[in-house]
Design an enzyme around this catalytic site. Structure first.
Site, short mmCIF file in Angstrom:
data_model
loop_
_atom_site.label_atom_id
_atom_site.label_comp_id
_atom_site.label_asym_id
_atom_site.label_seq_id
_atom_site.Cartn_x
_atom_site.Cartn_y
_atom_site.Cartn_z
N LYS A 18 0.85 -1.19 0.00
CA LYS A 18 0.00 0.00 0.00
C LYS A 18 0.88 1.24 0.00
O LYS A 18 1.92 1.27 0.67
CB LYS A 18 -0.89 -0.04 1.24
CG LYS A 18 -1.91 1.06 1.38
CD LYS A 18 -2.75 0.82 2.63
CE LYS A 18 -3.86 1.84 2.80
NZ LYS A 18 -4.71 1.54 3.98
N SER B 167 -9.38 1.49 3.22
CA SER B 167 -8.57 2.29 2.32
C SER B 167 -7.49 1.48 1.58
O SER B 167 -6.81 2.01 0.71
CB SER B 167 -7.89 3.42 3.10
OG SER B 167 -6.99 2.91 4.08
N SER C 197 -9.69 -0.92 7.30
CA SER C 197 -9.13 -0.78 5.96
C SER C 197 -8.49 -2.03 5.38
O SER C 197 -8.13 -2.04 4.21
CB SER C 197 -8.12 0.37 5.94
OG SER C 197 -8.77 1.60 6.10
#
Length: 395
Positions: free
Chosen positions: A35, A112, A136
């Site tokens: 990420k 996210s 997330s």
């Protein structure tokens, strides 16, 4: 990105830079993505924000979590899209787009850690690092049909990772298969300080299941029965004895205050436009009062003790990961916000109490994946992963 193509739009299109690793080790043969909150040498760290990307510069050291995977033999393939400032649960980034949900392409991927879940669910890599502050990893894991873990708070180092709300932030990861999930867990988690027994005491969060629509409960019920077949009949418990509303607001206020401390100075200095939803959440966060924070801390302290009482040293709690399958891409912002608020009620429990939670892709509805979760005591992460693999085999 080191892949030739990215049909899922999961990766930030950075110019490729070779990342040094080893060719042998327990994760040899596996590929991974990170990420775009995690530093990777040779790349910037954008955090889903054009302003953070402009301020980043090229990093010269890997985040500790990235280095652990490289040292275990996994091969890095790229940095993945994240929701803006990691402060969303939908997977839609106004600046970098929406990665494709590999389990249901007509639905949001969840965020996210949207790009990480997209990359794994579309078969572009074997595993991917995400982060979980308020859901997330768990939300996109459920939506994209993946195994995903929010570990005990502090279990995996976040050194070299952008903060959102440090007292909630955790380093999690995804995998499509129990085998890959277990292999990564062995490397990332290490031995448990609080291992669960082979036959844990099974409890079921009846109050969370009661939140679900009838159709969703019906889909998850056979999974619960199979888990009971492994460990014995579950005792029904209230996971939030004082109700969910005080927990919901405690989480939102504490997360909001910390998010504003972390990102407010950059937002105010550069006045950059924020995406829909993210802008409103930061506006709310800016106005959280000291009195609200103090009250929220009292709620968190009390709930942490409550969860410890429920789980003890041998408790395994079953609960739904999300209220339902992922909303459609065509859903309105109001519909997405309503869904997010429902989800926070069930997702905030692990965040407030600091315990590990694993979502498992064991159900589906309307042609889309639907996760179910298990929770264990703080420090039981690796044994929780091993129990998850046993459950997966039984289901």
């Amino acid at each position: 990105m080191l892949l030739e193509t990215d049909p899922a739009r999961a990766f930030v299109p950075y110019p490729p830079a070779k990342v040094a690793g080893v060719e042998t080790g327990p994760l040899a043969g596996l590929t991974f993505a990170a990420k775009d909150l995690y530093n990777v040498a040779g790349y910037p760290t954008g955090g889903g924000s054009p302003a953070l990307l402009a301020l980043s510069g090229i990093k010269t050291r890997n985040a500790k979590a990235v280095q652990m995977l490289l040292d275990a033999g996994a091969r890095f393939v790229g940095k993945t899209v994240t929701d803006e400032f990691a402060f969303s649960m939908n997977g839609k980034n106004a600046h970098f787009g929406t990665p494709v949900n590999g389990g249901a392409p007509d639905r949001i991927p969840g965020g996210s850690s949207s790009g990480s879940a997209s990359a794994v669910s579309n078969g572009l890599c074997n595993t991917a690092l995400g982060s979980d502050t308020g859901g997330s990893v768990r939300a996109p894991g459920s939506h994209c049909g993946l195994y995903g873990i929010r570990p005990s708070h502090g279990r995996i180092s976040l050194d070299g990772c952008l903060d959102l709300a440090p007292s909630f932030d955790t380093c999690g990861f995804f995998a499509r298969t129990p085998d890959a999930f277990s292999r990564v867990a062995e490397v990332m988690l290490g031995p448990d300080p609080q291992p669960l027994p082979e036959r844990p005491r099974l409890i079921l969060a009846a109050d969370i299941f009661a939140m679900l629509d009838t159709e969703v409960r019906a889909v998850l019920a056979p999974i619960v029965k199979r888990i009971e077949g492994l460990f014995g009949e579950a005792r029904l418990v209230e996971s939030a004895r004082g109700g969910f509303e005080p927990l919901y607001w405690a989480f939102r206020r504490l997360q909001g205050r910390e998010a504003w401390i972390t990102d407010g100075p950059v937002i105010e200095r550069y006045r950059m436009p924020l995406g829909t939803g993210v802008a409103e959440r930061f506006a709310y966060s800016r106005d959280v009062t000291d009195h609200e924070v103090a009250d929220a801390e009292l709620v968190r302290t009390a709930y942490r003790s409550e969860m410890q009482d429920l789980l003890g040293s041998d408790g395994l709690m079953i609960l739904p990961t999300m209220p339902d399958v992922a909303p459609l891409l065509t859903s309105s912002e109001d519909e997405l916000e309503s869904y997010r608020n429902k989800a926070i009620n069930m997702l905030c429990l692990s965040g407030l109490s600091g315990v590990p939670q694993i979502t498992m892709p064991l159900a589906s509805r309307l042609g889309a994946p639907l996760g179910i979760s298990i929770v264990g005591p703080a420090g039981s992460d690796l044994s929780l992963v091993r129990l998850a693999t046993r459950i997966a085999s039984a289901c």
